[in-house]
Motif scaffolding. Structure first.
Motif, mmCIF file in Angstrom:
data_model
loop_
_atom_site.group_PDB
_atom_site.id
_atom_site.type_symbol
_atom_site.label_atom_id
_atom_site.label_comp_id
_atom_site.label_asym_id
_atom_site.label_seq_id
_atom_site.Cartn_x
_atom_site.Cartn_y
_atom_site.Cartn_z
ATOM 1 N N PRO A 7 0.831 -1.207 0.000
ATOM 2 C CA PRO A 7 0.000 0.000 0.000
ATOM 3 C C PRO A 7 0.861 1.252 0.000
ATOM 4 C CG PRO A 7 -0.772 -1.586 1.632
ATOM 5 C CD PRO A 7 0.546 -2.085 1.141
ATOM 6 N N GLN A 8 0.425 2.269 -0.702
ATOM 7 C CA GLN A 8 1.212 3.494 -0.796
ATOM 8 C C GLN A 8 1.482 4.097 0.577
ATOM 9 O OE1 GLN A 8 -0.349 6.296 -3.588
ATOM 10 N NE2 GLN A 8 1.301 7.771 -3.309
ATOM 11 N N ALA A 9 0.553 3.933 1.527
ATOM 12 C CA ALA A 9 0.739 4.483 2.861
ATOM 13 C C ALA A 9 1.904 3.840 3.599
ATOM 14 C CB ALA A 9 -0.541 4.324 3.677
ATOM 15 N N GLN A 10 2.318 2.631 3.204
ATOM 16 C CA GLN A 10 3.401 1.932 3.899
ATOM 17 C C GLN A 10 4.767 2.202 3.292
ATOM 18 O OE1 GLN A 10 2.516 -2.265 4.267
ATOM 19 N NE2 GLN A 10 0.486 -1.894 5.135
ATOM 20 N N THR A 11 4.838 2.871 2.164
ATOM 21 C CA THR A 11 6.127 3.136 1.549
ATOM 22 C C THR A 11 6.877 4.197 2.362
ATOM 23 O OG1 THR A 11 5.261 4.895 0.122
ATOM 24 C CG2 THR A 11 5.173 2.633 -0.720
ATOM 25 N N THR A 12 8.198 4.059 2.403
ATOM 26 C CA THR A 12 9.000 5.047 3.125
ATOM 27 C C THR A 12 9.443 6.188 2.218
ATOM 28 O OG1 THR A 12 11.025 3.780 2.700
ATOM 29 C CG2 THR A 12 9.824 3.315 4.746
ATOM 30 N N ALA A 13 9.433 5.999 0.918
ATOM 31 C CA ALA A 13 9.825 7.053 -0.022
ATOM 32 C C ALA A 13 8.586 7.813 -0.485
ATOM 33 C CB ALA A 13 10.547 6.458 -1.221
ATOM 34 N N ALA A 14 8.737 9.125 -0.683
ATOM 35 C CA ALA A 14 7.649 9.942 -1.227
ATOM 36 C C ALA A 14 7.338 9.459 -2.643
ATOM 37 C CB ALA A 14 8.048 11.408 -1.238
ATOM 38 N N THR A 15 6.075 9.127 -2.898
ATOM 39 C CA THR A 15 5.697 8.486 -4.157
ATOM 40 C C THR A 15 4.440 9.117 -4.732
ATOM 41 O OG1 THR A 15 6.622 6.363 -3.395
ATOM 42 C CG2 THR A 15 5.116 6.294 -5.261
ATOM 43 N N THR A 16 4.454 9.361 -6.038
ATOM 44 C CA THR A 16 3.293 9.842 -6.772
ATOM 45 C C THR A 16 2.865 8.760 -7.759
ATOM 46 O OG1 THR A 16 4.042 12.138 -6.622
ATOM 47 C CG2 THR A 16 2.385 11.640 -8.288
ATOM 48 N N VAL A 17 1.550 8.505 -7.836
ATOM 49 C CA VAL A 17 1.025 7.443 -8.694
ATOM 50 C C VAL A 17 -0.023 8.026 -9.635
ATOM 51 C CG1 VAL A 17 -0.164 5.221 -8.779
ATOM 52 C CG2 VAL A 17 1.417 5.720 -6.896
ATOM 53 N N PHE A 18 0.090 7.695 -10.914
ATOM 54 C CA PHE A 18 -0.922 8.022 -11.911
ATOM 55 C C PHE A 18 -1.497 6.717 -12.442
ATOM 56 C CE2 PHE A 18 2.128 11.563 -12.190
ATOM 57 C CZ PHE A 18 1.282 12.625 -11.882
ATOM 58 N N GLU A 19 -2.801 6.518 -12.263
ATOM 59 C CA GLU A 19 -3.483 5.338 -12.774
ATOM 60 C C GLU A 19 -3.984 5.603 -14.201
ATOM 61 O OE1 GLU A 19 -3.608 2.620 -11.088
ATOM 62 O OE2 GLU A 19 -3.487 3.118 -8.948
ATOM 63 N N ARG A 20 -4.456 4.534 -14.838
ATOM 64 C CA ARG A 20 -5.038 4.686 -16.176
ATOM 65 C C ARG A 20 -6.199 5.681 -16.155
ATOM 66 N NH1 ARG A 20 -3.588 4.934 -21.167
ATOM 67 N NH2 ARG A 20 -5.467 5.619 -22.208
ATOM 68 N N ALA A 21 -6.984 5.669 -15.085
ATOM 69 C CA ALA A 21 -8.115 6.602 -14.979
ATOM 70 C C ALA A 21 -7.634 8.049 -14.945
ATOM 71 C CB ALA A 21 -8.932 6.282 -13.728
ATOM 72 N N ASP A 22 -6.467 8.300 -14.348
ATOM 73 C CA ASP A 22 -5.924 9.662 -14.323
ATOM 74 C C ASP A 22 -5.497 10.102 -15.720
ATOM 75 O OD1 ASP A 22 -6.145 9.908 -11.485
ATOM 76 O OD2 ASP A 22 -4.362 8.663 -11.289
ATOM 77 N N ILE A 23 -4.873 9.192 -16.475
ATOM 78 C CA ILE A 23 -4.441 9.514 -17.836
ATOM 79 C C ILE A 23 -5.637 9.914 -18.691
ATOM 80 C CG2 ILE A 23 -3.384 8.554 -19.920
ATOM 81 C CD1 ILE A 23 -1.686 6.785 -18.110
ATOM 82 N N GLU A 24 -6.744 9.178 -18.541
ATOM 83 C CA GLU A 24 -7.934 9.470 -19.336
ATOM 84 C C GLU A 24 -8.643 10.728 -18.831
ATOM 85 O OE1 GLU A 24 -10.168 5.869 -19.147
ATOM 86 O OE2 GLU A 24 -8.794 4.770 -20.483
#
Length: 615
Positions: free
Chosen positions: A38-55
Motif C-alpha cells: 500500500p502506498q501508505a506503507q512506503t517510506t519514499a515519497a511516491t506519486t502514482v498516476f493510474e489509467r483513470a488519471d491519464i484518461e
C-alpha cells in the motif's frame, strides 16, 4: 513570491481536518520497495498516476503527467517529440532512473531516457519515487525512479476499444486495442499512431529554421500473464515505439530528422516457494535507437550519425517473511549494455552486477527500514549504497518519516569512451540525502504529503574548458514539497507544490535549468455523464547556463477539459491547452543571429471520440 506563499497556505489547509476518520483508499505501489505494498506503507515519497488519471486529464505525452509531480520540472526544446529533460528534486536528467515494466531504457551513450517517445495510450500506470533509491536500484537513482507500466488486461471477458482524436497543428491520434481474460489468464494488445505537423521549434530565421517540425509515432504493446495456481504466475510484456521527428539544427540551419525506435521486452516468473518465501525472476531486453540525418536532397553533404543501445538484464528478488512484523528483501541484478554507433568509441560494451538486501520491521510505536546494495561495474569498479528510514505514527491518520538515502550515477559511454572528448578515469557521481516527511490521511476525500529534504552531491561530472568531462562539481540541494488531495464542494482537487534551492557549492550559482518554484493544481467534477476539469501550472524562472548569466522567464499555463459519456459505448472529450495563449520558453539556444528561446505550443485544442463496444 506571492504565488509561493499562496500555494504554501493551500497545502496546509487540511491540517484543520486531522481529527476526521482515516482515509483508507490507497493504491498498491511497486517501485518504492521493489514489492507490492500500500502506498501508505512506503517510506519514499511516491506519486502514482493510474489509467483513470491519464484518461481524466486527457494528456498527450508522459511529460504532461510528470509536470504534476511535486519537485519535478520539465524542459523541452520545441513541440511534440522534441528532446525532453526531467529535473527531479533539483537533480539532472541523467540522475533519474527510468524503467518500463522493470527494464532500464536510458541510452548508454548519453544516459538520458527518451520519455518524449512514449505514447500515453500504451500506459497503464506511472509511479514516481522522489529521492535516492540506489540502495535498491543501483546507478542513476539519485533524484528518484520513474517506472512506467504498460496497459494490462482485465479478467472479465473481451473488451475492445478504439479512439480517434484531431486537433491543432494538424494533430491526429488513432489507437485501438483488445483486452480480456478470465480468473487465471489476462492479456492486452494495443496499437496507436500519433501524427502532428508540429510547431516551429526555433524563433530565428537562421538557415532553414523557419519551418514547422513534424512528429510521427507508431506504437505497439502486448501484456500477457497466466496464473497456474495460487503459488505460481508467469507473464510477458512488450512495448515498441518507432517513428520520425523533425527538428531545427541551430548550428547549420539544415532540416535534419531523427528516426527512432524505443522498445522493451520482459518476462517474469513469480512464485510462492513456501509460507515464508516468495521469489520473482525477471528477464529483459531493451533497445534505444536514433538515426539522424538530412532527408532533404538539397543537403547531400550533411553527415549522418547513429546511436543504438542494446541492454540485456536479469533480476531476481526474494521476499522472506521472518515474523509477523519483520520482512527481508534479498536480490541480485545483472545487466549488460552494448553500444552500436557511427562514432568510434574506445569501448562499446560493459556489464554491471549487484546484490542487495533490505530489512523491514513494522511495530505499533515505530517502523524501520535498512538496506544495503553492492554494485560491481566492469569499468569503474564497485560501489556501496545505503538507505535507512524510521516511521513514527502520531495517530491513526498521521505519520512522520525520517530517512537517509545514498545514490550514485555511473559515467556514460560519452563521458568515458568518446575518442575525442572521453575521460576513462572518471568515477561515479555520489549523493547523500536526508529527509523528513509528514503524511496525513483524513476523512474519505483527502490526503497530504509534505517533505523537507537536503541532498549533497559529490564528484558530479561537468565539462572543462576543453569539453573533457571531469569529476569536479559539488552540489547542495535544499527543498520543500507538498502534495494535497482534497474534495471541496463536489470538486476533486490535486495540488503539487515545490520550493527548491539547488546550488553549485563552489561557485554559489543555481544549477542550470532547475526551476526553484513549481505549482500544479487540477480541479475535476462529474455531473452525471459529463465531467469538467481545469488545470493550472506555474513555473518560476530558471538559469539556462552554469554561470547564471542567461535567465529564462517563468510562466503560468491554464487548461480546460470536458468529457461526455454519450452512451454506454461512446465517449466524447475536448481539451484546451494554454488557454491564454502564453508565449514562453523552457530553454534557449544560440546561432549567428544571437540567443533565442525555443518555441512552445500556444493555444491548442484536441477533440477525441472513444468507442468501447460491449461484447
Amino acid at each position: 513570491m506571492t504565488l509561493s506563499r499562496l500555494a504554501l497556505a493551500i497545502s496546509f489547509m487540511p491540517a484543520a481536518l486531522l481529527a476526521a476518520e482515516p482515509y483508507v483508499s490507497e493504491p498498491l505501489v511497486i517501485t518504492s520497495g521493489r514489492l507490492a505494498e500500500p502506498q501508505a506503507q512506503t517510506t519514499a515519497a511516491t506519486t502514482v498516476f493510474e489509467r483513470a488519471d491519464i484518461e481524466r486529464l486527457q494528456v498527450s505525452s508522459v511529460a504532461e503527467l510528470l509536470e504534476r509531480v511535486p519537485g519535478l520540472s520539465i524542459v523541452r526544446t520545441g513541440g511534440a517529440g522534441s528532446q525532453t529533460g526531467v529535473f527531479l528534486r533539483g537533480t539532472s536528467t541523467a540522475q533519474t532512473l527510468v524503467l518500463v515494466d522493470g527494464q532500464r531504457i536510458a541510452a548508454a551513450s548519453s544516459g538520458t531516457s527518451s520519455l518524449e517517445f512514449l505514447a500515453p495510450e500504451q500506459i497503464e500506470r506511472i509511479e514516481v519515487v522522489r529521492g535516492a533509491r540506489s540502495a535498491l536500484y543501483g546507478s542513476d537513482a539519485i533524484g528518484g525512479v520513474i517506472q512506467i507500466f504498460t496497459r494490462q488486461g482485465e479478467g472479465q471477458g473481451l473488451k475492445p476499444y478504439a479512439r480517434l482524436a484531431a486537433g491543432s497543428d494538424s494533430t491526429y491520434q488513432r489507437s485501438l486495442g483488445l483486452s480480456g481474460g478470465d480468473e487465471r489468464t489476462r492479456f492486452h494488445l494495443g496499437a496507436a499512431l500519433d501524427e502532428t505537423a508540429g510547431i516551429d521549434a526555433t524563433r530565428d530565421g537562421f538557415g532553414a529554421n523557419g519551418d514547422d517540425d513534424a512528429y510521427r509515432n507508431r506504437s505497439l504493446s502486448l501484456n500477457l500473464s497466466h496464473r497456474f495456481n495460487d503459488d505460481l504466475q508467469v507473464g510477458v510484456s512488450a512495448l515498441d515505439q518507432r517513428g520520425q521527428v523533425e527538428y531545427d539544427d541551430v548550428f547549420t540551419g539544415l532540416l535534419p530528422t531523427t528516426d527512432f525506435q524505443l522498445s522493451s521486452l520482459s518476462g517474469f516468473v513469480d512464485g510462492r516457494l513456501s509460507e515464508h518465501w516468495s521469489s520473482r525472476l525477471e528477464l529483459g531486453h531493451s533497445k534505444d535507437q536514433r538515426d539522424t540525418g538530412d532527408d532533404s536532397p538539397a543537403a547531400p553533404d550533411y553527415s549522418f550519425f547513429s546511436y543504438t543501445t542494446y541492454r540485456d538484464s536479469v533480476n531476481w528478488v526474494n521476499t522472506l517473511t521472518l515474523s509477523d512484523n519483520q520482512q527481508l528483501l534479498v536480490g541480485t541484478d545483472w545487466h549488460e549494455d552494448r553500444l552500436h554507433s557511427s562514432t568510434p568509441f574506445a569501448e562499446d560494451s560493459r556489464w554491471n552486477r549487484a546484490a542487495f538486501v533490505q530489512h523491514r520491521y513494522s511495530g505499533d510505536t515505530f517502523s524501520t527500514e535498512l538496506g544495503l546494495r553492492h554494485d560491481d561495474n566492469q569499468q569503474f569498479g564497485s560501489e556501496n549504497t545505503w538507505n535507512a528510514a524510521l516511521t513514527l505514527p502520531l495517530d491513526d491518520a498521521n505519520d512522520l518519516i525520517l530517512s537517509y538515502s545514498e545514490g550514485f550515477r555511473a559515467p556514460t559511454f560519452n563521458d568515458l569512451y568518446d575518442q575525442w572528448y572521453g575521460n576513462p578515469d572518471l568515477q561515479a557521481e555520489r549523493s547523500k540525502s536526508y529527509e523528513l516527511q509528514w503524511r496525513s490521511r483524513y476523512s474519505g476525500t483527502g490526503s497530504l504529503q509534505a517533505s523537507l529534504y537536503r541532498t549533497d552531491i559529490e564528484e558530479a561530472i561537468v565539462l572543462d574548458e576543453n569539453f573533457i568531462p571531469q569529476n569536479v562539481q559539488t552540489a547542495r540541494i535544499n527543498g520543500f514539497e507538498a502534495a494535497v488531495q482534497q474534495e471541496l464542494f463536489g470538486w476533486q482537487g490535486n495540488l503539487a507544490l515545490a520550493l527548491i534551492d539547488p546550488r553549485d557549492r563552489a561557485s554559489g550559482h543555481t544549477l542550470q535549468r532547475r526551476a526553484k518554484r513549481t505549482l500544479s493544481l487540477d480541479l475535476d467534477r462529474r455531473f452525471g455523464d459529463i465531467s469538467l476539469g481545469a488545470g493550472w501550472r506555474a513555473v518560476s524562472g530558471r538559469y539556462d547556463d552554469a554561470e547564471n548569466q542567461i535567465e529564462v522567464s517563468g510562466y503560468g499555463l491554464l487548461s480546460l477539459r470536458a468529457a461526455w459519456q454519450a452512451t454506454q459505448e461512446l465517449g466524447l472529450s475536448l481539451k484546451l491547452d494554454n488557454l491564454l495563449d502564453k508565449d514562453y520558453a523552457e530553454a534557449t539556444y544560440s546561432t549567428a543571429n544571437g540567443r533565442f528561446g525555443y518555441n512552445s505550443a500556444g493555444r491548442t485544442a484536441l477533440f477525441a471520440v472513444t468507442w468501447t463496444p460491449q461484447l
